[in-house]
Motif scaffolding. Sequence first.
Motif, PDB file in Angstrom:
ATOM      1  N   SER A  48       0.702  -1.344  -0.043  1.00  0.00           N
ATOM      2  CA  SER A  48       0.079   0.121  -0.017  1.00  0.00           C
ATOM      3  C   SER A  48       0.869   1.176  -0.158  1.00  0.00           C
ATOM      4  CB  SER A  48      -0.660  -0.101   1.201  1.00  0.00           C
ATOM      5  OG  SER A  48      -1.700  -1.097   1.385  1.00  0.00           O
ATOM      6  N   TRP A  64     -11.771   7.703  -2.327  1.00  0.00           N
ATOM      7  CA  TRP A  64     -11.795   6.260  -1.706  1.00  0.00           C
ATOM      8  C   TRP A  64     -13.185   5.557  -2.320  1.00  0.00           C
ATOM      9  CZ3 TRP A  64     -15.590   5.004   1.547  1.00  0.00           C
ATOM     10  CH2 TRP A  64     -16.398   5.995   2.344  1.00  0.00           C
ATOM     11  N   ILE A  67     -14.076   2.445  -4.465  1.00  0.00           N
ATOM     12  CA  ILE A  67     -14.098   1.223  -3.814  1.00  0.00           C
ATOM     13  C   ILE A  67     -15.570   0.732  -3.859  1.00  0.00           C
ATOM     14  CG2 ILE A  67     -14.210   1.449  -1.309  1.00  0.00           C
ATOM     15  CD1 ILE A  67     -12.074  -0.471  -1.012  1.00  0.00           C
ATOM     16  N   ALA A  73     -15.394  -3.907  -5.768  1.00  0.00           N
ATOM     17  CA  ALA A  73     -15.655  -4.560  -4.420  1.00  0.00           C
ATOM     18  C   ALA A  73     -15.415  -5.839  -4.812  1.00  0.00           C
ATOM     19  CB  ALA A  73     -16.679  -4.269  -3.906  1.00  0.00           C
ATOM     20  N   ILE A  76     -11.689  -6.725  -5.358  1.00  0.00           N
ATOM     21  CA  ILE A  76     -10.912  -7.063  -4.029  1.00  0.00           C
ATOM     22  C   ILE A  76     -11.215  -8.286  -3.174  1.00  0.00           C
ATOM     23  CG2 ILE A  76     -10.711  -5.663  -1.743  1.00  0.00           C
ATOM     24  CD1 ILE A  76     -11.332  -3.117  -3.115  1.00  0.00           C
ATOM     25  N   ALA A  77     -12.642  -8.685  -3.278  1.00  0.00           N
ATOM     26  CA  ALA A  77     -12.624  -9.749  -2.496  1.00  0.00           C
ATOM     27  C   ALA A  77     -12.150 -11.131  -3.063  1.00  0.00           C
ATOM     28  CB  ALA A  77     -14.472  -9.940  -2.572  1.00  0.00           C
ATOM     29  N   ALA A  80      -8.541 -10.924  -2.303  1.00  0.00           N
ATOM     30  CA  ALA A  80      -8.202 -11.302  -1.112  1.00  0.00           C
ATOM     31  C   ALA A  80      -8.300 -13.008  -0.758  1.00  0.00           C
ATOM     32  CB  ALA A  80      -9.067 -10.818  -0.043  1.00  0.00           C
ATOM     33  N   CYS A 183      -6.392   0.738  -3.701  1.00  0.00           N
ATOM     34  CA  CYS A 183      -7.687   0.277  -3.194  1.00  0.00           C
ATOM     35  C   CYS A 183      -7.602  -1.085  -2.843  1.00  0.00           C
ATOM     36  CB  CYS A 183      -8.860   0.616  -3.679  1.00  0.00           C
ATOM     37  SG  CYS A 183      -9.350   2.454  -3.876  1.00  0.00           S
ATOM     38  N   THR A 184      -7.305  -1.895  -3.487  1.00  0.00           N
ATOM     39  CA  THR A 184      -7.082  -3.444  -3.304  1.00  0.00           C
ATOM     40  C   THR A 184      -5.864  -3.953  -2.305  1.00  0.00           C
ATOM     41  OG1 THR A 184      -7.787  -3.598  -5.466  1.00  0.00           O
ATOM     42  CG2 THR A 184      -6.657  -5.763  -4.427  1.00  0.00           C
ATOM     43  N   SER A 187      -7.304  -2.881   1.326  1.00  0.00           N
ATOM     44  CA  SER A 187      -8.405  -3.562   1.598  1.00  0.00           C
ATOM     45  C   SER A 187      -7.734  -4.776   1.917  1.00  0.00           C
ATOM     46  CB  SER A 187      -9.266  -3.618   0.541  1.00  0.00           C
ATOM     47  OG  SER A 187     -10.184  -2.536   0.075  1.00  0.00           O
ATOM     48  N   VAL A 190      -6.276  -4.945   5.316  1.00  0.00           N
ATOM     49  CA  VAL A 190      -7.180  -5.177   6.610  1.00  0.00           C
ATOM     50  C   VAL A 190      -7.785  -6.589   6.553  1.00  0.00           C
ATOM     51  CG1 VAL A 190      -9.643  -4.304   7.109  1.00  0.00           C
ATOM     52  CG2 VAL A 190      -7.865  -2.915   6.191  1.00  0.00           C
ATOM     53  N   PHE A 191      -7.928  -7.065   5.441  1.00  0.00           N
ATOM     54  CA  PHE A 191      -8.410  -8.535   5.256  1.00  0.00           C
ATOM     55  C   PHE A 191      -7.443  -9.484   6.124  1.00  0.00           C
ATOM     56  CE2 PHE A 191      -8.246 -12.521   3.189  1.00  0.00           C
ATOM     57  CZ  PHE A 191      -9.700 -13.283   3.393  1.00  0.00           C
TER      58      PHE A 191
END
Length: 303
Positions: A48, A64, A67, A73, A76-77, A80, A183-184, A187, A190-191
């Motif tokens: 990041s 932001w 996202i 979204a 990103i999922a 992750a 953004c990915t 995220s 955080v994941f």
Amino acid sequence: MRLTKNTQGALFMAASMAAFCCGDALSKTVIATMNAGEIIFIRGLFTSFFVYLLARKMGSLRSWKVILQPMIALRIACEAIAAATYITALGMMPIANAAAIQQAVPLAVTLGAMIFLKEPVGWRRWTAIGVGFMGVLIIIRPGPEGFTTAALLVIACMFATAARDLATRCIDKEVPSLMITFCTAISISVFGALCIVPFGGWQPVSTTSLMQILLASVLVLIGYQAVILAMRTGEISFVAPFRYLSLIWSALLGLIIFDEVPDSWSIFGAVIVIASGIYTFYRESKRRGVDPVAQESEPRVPA
């Protein structure tokens, strides 16, 4: 001696695959003392930071709120899931086998594009997809008890990566790639933090492990820049097959660092996957009549 555009592109692609594989090998070396959540979290922080600096310099930063777009979204999922499953699997199976299974991603993307994006797929590419997945089964060789946990994790990573690539195709082209990457990366960091406790809790991080993760982040970023340069420099039909050099890099790293030697069945399965992928790419290029000068490729986002 002046190198041709194709030669330059091939060298960029070879360097990119080497960087990716070295980054994976570094992650594999620390998975024995840290859980996957920790690695994803720390590597995501480093990534990041680096991507933020690059995006700021390139003027690619946006609100932001981008996202909140459904496709971003979803991307990103999927990223992750791919990061968590692949890093965990690296601690449970040879790196060359994991890399070989991942070579089936283009086949899964073609299959997903047909199912979800209604892209036409002829019988030749259907056959190549089927043969390619047979190659994956040869690499895995499930026993009477079924698939191993490691095999299931890499297969999940393969399909998550394919879903990520399909979602990328649907993202508004007005959103800069670096903003999507930033953004990915945030995220996924955080994941990773959320996964630390479920994956076994925080483990002490040595200075050596921290430096290895930092170097892995740098190598992954180098890999992404190199693959973009490769796809922009050479002809796509010439450059793309050099992606499969990752299998050679992975095998060498597995042998030198982890004393892993792929067996004959794994090599045979990898050859089938590679041949199927190259043929599928050839048919796709012929169907679309792609321009001989390659466009930018949307690479996998580092985690």
